[in-house]
Design a protein around this motif. Structure first.
Motif, PDB file in Angstrom:
ATOM      1  N   UNK A  79      19.049   0.228 -52.480  1.00  0.00           N
ATOM      2  CA  UNK A  79      19.749   1.263 -51.833  1.00  0.00           C
ATOM      3  C   UNK A  79      21.473   1.207 -52.327  1.00  0.00           C
ATOM      4  N   UNK A  80      21.720   2.358 -52.878  1.00  0.00           N
ATOM      5  CA  UNK A  80      23.076   2.228 -53.295  1.00  0.00           C
ATOM      6  C   UNK A  80      24.080   2.369 -52.306  1.00  0.00           C
ATOM      7  N   UNK A  81      23.794   2.548 -50.741  1.00  0.00           N
ATOM      8  CA  UNK A  81      24.851   2.476 -49.777  1.00  0.00           C
ATOM      9  C   UNK A  81      25.097   4.124 -49.759  1.00  0.00           C
ATOM     10  N   UNK A  82      24.944   5.182 -50.668  1.00  0.00           N
ATOM     11  CA  UNK A  82      25.213   6.558 -50.440  1.00  0.00           C
ATOM     12  C   UNK A  82      23.761   7.090 -50.088  1.00  0.00           C
ATOM     13  N   UNK A  83      23.739   7.556 -48.912  1.00  0.00           N
ATOM     14  CA  UNK A  83      22.648   8.059 -48.230  1.00  0.00           C
ATOM     15  C   UNK A  83      21.914   9.298 -49.067  1.00  0.00           C
ATOM     16  N   UNK A  84      23.020  10.182 -49.188  1.00  0.00           N
ATOM     17  CA  UNK A  84      22.625  11.397 -50.135  1.00  0.00           C
ATOM     18  C   UNK A  84      22.006  11.332 -51.527  1.00  0.00           C
ATOM     19  N   UNK A  85      22.878  10.038 -52.174  1.00  0.00           N
ATOM     20  CA  UNK A  85      22.277   9.951 -53.521  1.00  0.00           C
ATOM     21  C   UNK A  85      20.861   9.087 -53.385  1.00  0.00           C
ATOM     22  N   UNK A  88      18.573  11.807 -52.882  1.00  0.00           N
ATOM     23  CA  UNK A  88      18.282  12.495 -54.140  1.00  0.00           C
ATOM     24  C   UNK A  88      17.410  11.882 -55.313  1.00  0.00           C
ATOM     25  N   UNK A  89      17.689  10.622 -55.335  1.00  0.00           N
ATOM     26  CA  UNK A  89      16.952   9.682 -56.170  1.00  0.00           C
ATOM     27  C   UNK A  89      15.596   9.442 -55.923  1.00  0.00           C
ATOM     28  N   UNK A  90      15.352   9.242 -54.509  1.00  0.00           N
ATOM     29  CA  UNK A  90      13.908   9.368 -54.016  1.00  0.00           C
ATOM     30  C   UNK A  90      13.086  10.392 -54.307  1.00  0.00           C
ATOM     31  N   UNK A  91      13.911  11.718 -54.080  1.00  0.00           N
ATOM     32  CA  UNK A  91      13.200  12.880 -54.184  1.00  0.00           C
ATOM     33  C   UNK A  91      12.798  13.220 -55.564  1.00  0.00           C
ATOM     34  N   UNK A  92      13.661  12.711 -56.672  1.00  0.00           N
ATOM     35  CA  UNK A  92      13.691  12.950 -57.810  1.00  0.00           C
ATOM     36  C   UNK A  92      12.561  12.107 -58.510  1.00  0.00           C
ATOM     37  N   UNK A  93      12.269  11.105 -58.208  1.00  0.00           N
ATOM     38  CA  UNK A  93      11.331   9.968 -58.426  1.00  0.00           C
ATOM     39  C   UNK A  93       9.981  10.431 -57.766  1.00  0.00           C
ATOM     40  N   UNK A  94       9.994  10.890 -56.678  1.00  0.00           N
ATOM     41  CA  UNK A  94       8.609  11.591 -56.226  1.00  0.00           C
ATOM     42  C   UNK A  94       8.196  12.833 -57.008  1.00  0.00           C
TER      43      UNK A  94
END
Length: 150
Positions: A79-85, A88-94
Motif C-alpha cells: 500500500x502506498x498510503x494513497x487509497x485512490x492510487x 487505480x493500481x489494483x484495477x489496472x493490474x486486474x
C-alpha cells in the motif's frame, strides 16, 4: 515443471529474499560440508553478479525474475498510503491480468483452428491420393443396411 527440477529456482528466490548475507552463509556452509558445492556457489555468485550488487541480487532481465518478491518490495506493491492510487493500481493490474488471460485464450483458439485446418488439409490430400490410385472406388456404393447389395 517437476518438483525436482524446480527446487534450484525456488532456492535461488529464497536466498534472494534474504539478501547477500544468506548467499554468503550458503556458500560458507557449502565449503564446510562439501567444498565443490561452496565453490559452485561462489562461481554462481560471481557469474550472476550477486557478489557485487547492492540490491537483492536480482540482475537478470527475464520476466520471472522481474516480478520476484525482492523487486516487488523495492517498487512498492504494498500500500502506498494513497487509497485512490492503490485502487487505480489494483484495477489496472486486474485489467492487465484479464487481458492477458483473454489473449492467451485467443492464442489457444488460433492454434487449435490452425491445427484443425492443417489436419483437414492432410485428410483431403490423403483422400485425393487414394482416389488417384483407385479411380473406381467412388463408383461402388455400399448399402449400409447390411444386405450387401452393390
Amino acid at each position: 515443471m517437476s518438483t525436482i527440477a524446480a527446487w534450484p529456482s525456488r532456492a535461488e528466490m529464497w536466498l534472494d529474499e534474504r539478501g547477500k548475507g544468506a548467499w554468503i552463509a550458503a556458500m560458507v556452509l557449502g565449503f564446510i560440508f562439501f567444498w565443490p558445492v561452496g565453490l559452485a556457489l561462489l562461481a554462481y555468485m560471481i557469474w550472476s553478479k550477486r557478489m557485487f550488487s547492492k540490491g537483492c541480487g536480482w540482475s537478470r532481465n527475464d520476466a520471472h525474475h522481474h516480478m520476484s518478491r525482492c523487486h516487488a518490495r523495492r517498487h512498492g506493491f504494498r500500500s502506498s498510503g494513497n487509497t485512490a492510487f492503490d485502487a487505480y493500481k489494483a484495477d489496472t493490474l486486474d485489467r492487465l491480468e484479464r487481458e492477458q488471460d483473454e489473449f492467451e485464450t485467443f492464442l489457444k483458439r488460433l492454434r487449435e483452428s490452425k491445427d484443425k485446418a492443417e489436419f483437414d488439409q492432410y485428410l483431403d490430400e490423403r483422400a485425393r491420393a487414394a482416389q488417384e490410385t483407385d479411380p473406381g472406388a467412388d463408383d461402388v456404393t455400399t448399402d449400409r443396411s447390411g444386405s450387401g447389395a452393390y
